[in-house]
Design an enzyme around this catalytic site. Structure first.
Site, mmCIF file in Angstrom:
data_model
loop_
_atom_site.group_PDB
_atom_site.id
_atom_site.type_symbol
_atom_site.label_atom_id
_atom_site.label_comp_id
_atom_site.label_asym_id
_atom_site.label_seq_id
_atom_site.Cartn_x
_atom_site.Cartn_y
_atom_site.Cartn_z
ATOM 1 N N SER A 90 0.812 -1.219 0.000
ATOM 2 C CA SER A 90 0.000 0.000 0.000
ATOM 3 C C SER A 90 0.847 1.271 0.000
ATOM 4 O O SER A 90 0.316 2.366 0.150
ATOM 5 C CB SER A 90 -0.938 -0.002 1.210
ATOM 6 O OG SER A 90 -0.191 -0.162 2.380
ATOM 7 N N THR A 192 -1.561 3.534 4.385
ATOM 8 C CA THR A 192 -0.678 4.686 4.335
ATOM 9 C C THR A 192 0.319 4.723 5.500
ATOM 10 O O THR A 192 -0.060 4.515 6.644
ATOM 11 C CB THR A 192 -1.549 5.957 4.447
ATOM 12 O OG1 THR A 192 -2.543 5.875 3.448
ATOM 13 C CG2 THR A 192 -0.724 7.214 4.308
ATOM 14 N N THR A 210 1.737 6.961 0.274
ATOM 15 C CA THR A 210 0.799 5.861 0.006
ATOM 16 C C THR A 210 0.697 5.572 -1.483
ATOM 17 O O THR A 210 0.992 6.434 -2.316
ATOM 18 C CB THR A 210 -0.611 6.224 0.528
ATOM 19 O OG1 THR A 210 -1.435 5.065 0.515
ATOM 20 C CG2 THR A 210 -1.271 7.294 -0.297
ATOM 21 N N ARG A 220 -8.024 8.610 -9.279
ATOM 22 C CA ARG A 220 -8.468 8.838 -7.888
ATOM 23 C C ARG A 220 -7.299 9.276 -7.007
ATOM 24 O O ARG A 220 -6.212 8.747 -7.053
ATOM 25 C CB ARG A 220 -9.071 7.553 -7.336
ATOM 26 C CG ARG A 220 -9.587 7.655 -5.899
ATOM 27 C CD ARG A 220 -8.556 7.217 -4.885
ATOM 28 N NE ARG A 220 -9.098 7.170 -3.526
ATOM 29 C CZ ARG A 220 -8.343 7.013 -2.434
ATOM 30 N NH1 ARG A 220 -7.032 6.904 -2.542
ATOM 31 N NH2 ARG A 220 -8.880 6.980 -1.248
ATOM 32 N N VAL A 221 -7.554 10.282 -6.189
ATOM 33 C CA VAL A 221 -6.570 10.770 -5.213
ATOM 34 C C VAL A 221 -7.249 10.760 -3.846
ATOM 35 O O VAL A 221 -8.417 11.140 -3.732
ATOM 36 C CB VAL A 221 -6.107 12.198 -5.582
ATOM 37 C CG1 VAL A 221 -5.257 12.794 -4.480
ATOM 38 C CG2 VAL A 221 -5.343 12.185 -6.904
ATOM 39 N N GLY A 222 -6.535 10.336 -2.834
ATOM 40 C CA GLY A 222 -7.100 10.281 -1.487
ATOM 41 C C GLY A 222 -6.655 11.446 -0.626
ATOM 42 O O GLY A 222 -6.420 12.561 -1.102
ATOM 43 N N ASP A 223 -6.528 11.170 0.662
ATOM 44 C CA ASP A 223 -6.185 12.218 1.627
ATOM 45 C C ASP A 223 -4.682 12.466 1.749
ATOM 46 O O ASP A 223 -4.259 13.552 2.154
ATOM 47 C CB ASP A 223 -6.698 11.813 3.019
ATOM 48 C CG ASP A 223 -6.086 10.492 3.485
ATOM 49 O OD1 ASP A 223 -6.048 9.532 2.679
ATOM 50 O OD2 ASP A 223 -5.635 10.417 4.643
ATOM 51 N N THR A 243 -4.491 7.548 8.286
ATOM 52 C CA THR A 243 -4.431 6.378 7.416
ATOM 53 C C THR A 243 -5.852 5.865 7.233
ATOM 54 O O THR A 243 -6.751 6.249 7.980
ATOM 55 C CB THR A 243 -3.534 5.297 8.042
ATOM 56 O OG1 THR A 243 -3.414 4.193 7.141
ATOM 57 C CG2 THR A 243 -4.087 4.785 9.357
ATOM 58 N N GLY A 244 -6.038 5.031 6.224
ATOM 59 C CA GLY A 244 -7.379 4.492 5.995
ATOM 60 C C GLY A 244 -8.054 5.126 4.800
ATOM 61 O O GLY A 244 -7.380 5.660 3.905
ATOM 62 N N GLY A 246 -9.248 7.473 2.466
ATOM 63 C CA GLY A 246 -8.972 8.895 2.276
ATOM 64 C C GLY A 246 -10.207 9.752 2.077
ATOM 65 O O GLY A 246 -10.265 10.891 2.538
#
Ligand code: GLY
Length: 333
Positions: A90, A192, A210, A220-223, A243-244, A246
């Site tokens: 990850s 992450t 991450t 797609r982009v997360g946090d 983490t987790g 996003g």
């Protein structure tokens, strides 16, 4: 109280005094205007905390600090360990790809002066965190995305690599058969890597890296590369990393929220718990089917961590002890 005096007191009450390698909490006596020194919250410096069980990463960061390095060097070095670890699926090389088979990395970094840098949707370069640091230190920008970030990495001398390892390719091929190209929310037990360090001077920096949600939609982009969501550091107050999933962190600007709650007087543990509460207490929250976890440290060296699901943990290196600590949680495994 006059406004100037109030501001002075407010600053001092959240600050700490580094004496040798021990951080001692201090506030100002309003009658004498002299500092009141208390060892009530004394913490031994340096400190490194990270999301998940990443003892080699925290050890690497701690060694940087023990050798007199600063917190920024420490968090970069620590995150690079996990980016290069092909077994961690990850983060960095070996990260699980999006649903089209592309491994895309997000990372950000923040220093004691509030400077920050991030990379978004970076491909073919393992050490996203180092590219993010270069964005912060050597460009007039805070965020570079996609091809621009990749091009910048090559200009810096980073080499082009295939990040999709055989193991991750196999997992993706299996997923394709089962999922029929439908993006899913997966509760993984390793996500992450976020790290916060306080160096011997009492200065704080943080980093976060991450490969994002496995089998996500392309683009797609997360946090994790979003300052305030995946990471936030305020050298007067403390730092937090997430983490987790996003999407859920972004909706509550989670790391900034934790730091602001600490600024208002909450302990890192209380702040992490309240920030998770903001997610799970939303109407119709589906929190039983996703994970979010925070780790935080305040300027006094107190730490906290909290996750939605039981299997979240924090690794902490302090006083020469490197330990993985089960975080408090809401949903039992
Ligand atoms: N926290 C990593 C991500 O959602 O991309």
């Amino acid at each position: 109280m006059k406004r100037r005096q109030f501001l002075k007191n407010a600053t001092l009450s959240t600050a700490g005094l580094a004496v040798g390698s021990t951080l001692i909490a201090c506030a100002e006596d309003p009658k004498t205007n002299k500092p009141i020194i208390t060892n009530k919250t004394a913490a031994t410096l340096p400190i490194v905390i990270a999301t998940w069980d990443v003892k080699l990463a925290t050890e690497t960061a701690y060694k940087v600090l023990e050798n007199g390095g600063n917190a920024l060097d420490a968090v970069e070095a620590g995150c690079k360990i996990e980016e290069a670890n092909e077994k961690g699926q990850s983060v960095g090389k070996g990260g699980l790809p999006d649903r089209d088979g592309n491994v895309t990395l997000d990372a950000c970094i923040m220093d004691k002066n509030g400077n920050c840098g991030s990379v978004v949707y970076l491909q073919n370069v393992t050490h996203a965190i180092s590219v993010a640091r270069n964005v912060m230190e050597n460009t007039p920008h805070v965020m570079l995305a996609g091809k621009g970030a990749e091009q910048y990495a090559y200009e810096l001398g980073f080499k082009k690599e295939n990040l999709l390892t055989e193991a991750s390719k196999k997992a993706w091929e299996k997923w394709k058969v089962e999922a029929k190209y439908k993006p899913i929310i997966n509760i993984e037990n390793h996500d992450t890597i976020g790290m916060i360090a306080i160096d011997k001077n009492g200065d704080i920096s943080g980093a976060c890296t991450t490969s994002g949600l496995a089998y996500k939609m392309g683009g797609r982009v997360g946090d994790s590369p979003i300052i305030g969501s995946g990471l936030f550091v305020d050298n007067e107050v403390g730092g937090c990393v997430a983490t987790g999933l996003g999407e859920e962190v972004v909706k509550t600007v989670g790391s900034f929220l934790v730091v602001e709650l600490m600024r208002q007087g909450k302990s890192p543990q209380e702040a992490c718990e309240e920030a998770i509460g903001r997610i799970v207490n939303k109407p119709n929250s589906d929190y039983k089917n996703f994970q979010v976890g925070y780790v935080a440290v305040n300027k006094q060296g107190e730490t906290g961590s909290f996750g939605i699901h039981q299997w979240f943990s924090m690794t902490k290196y302090q006083d020469g002890k490197n330990e993985n600590i089960q975080s408090k949680y809401i949903v039992k495994a």
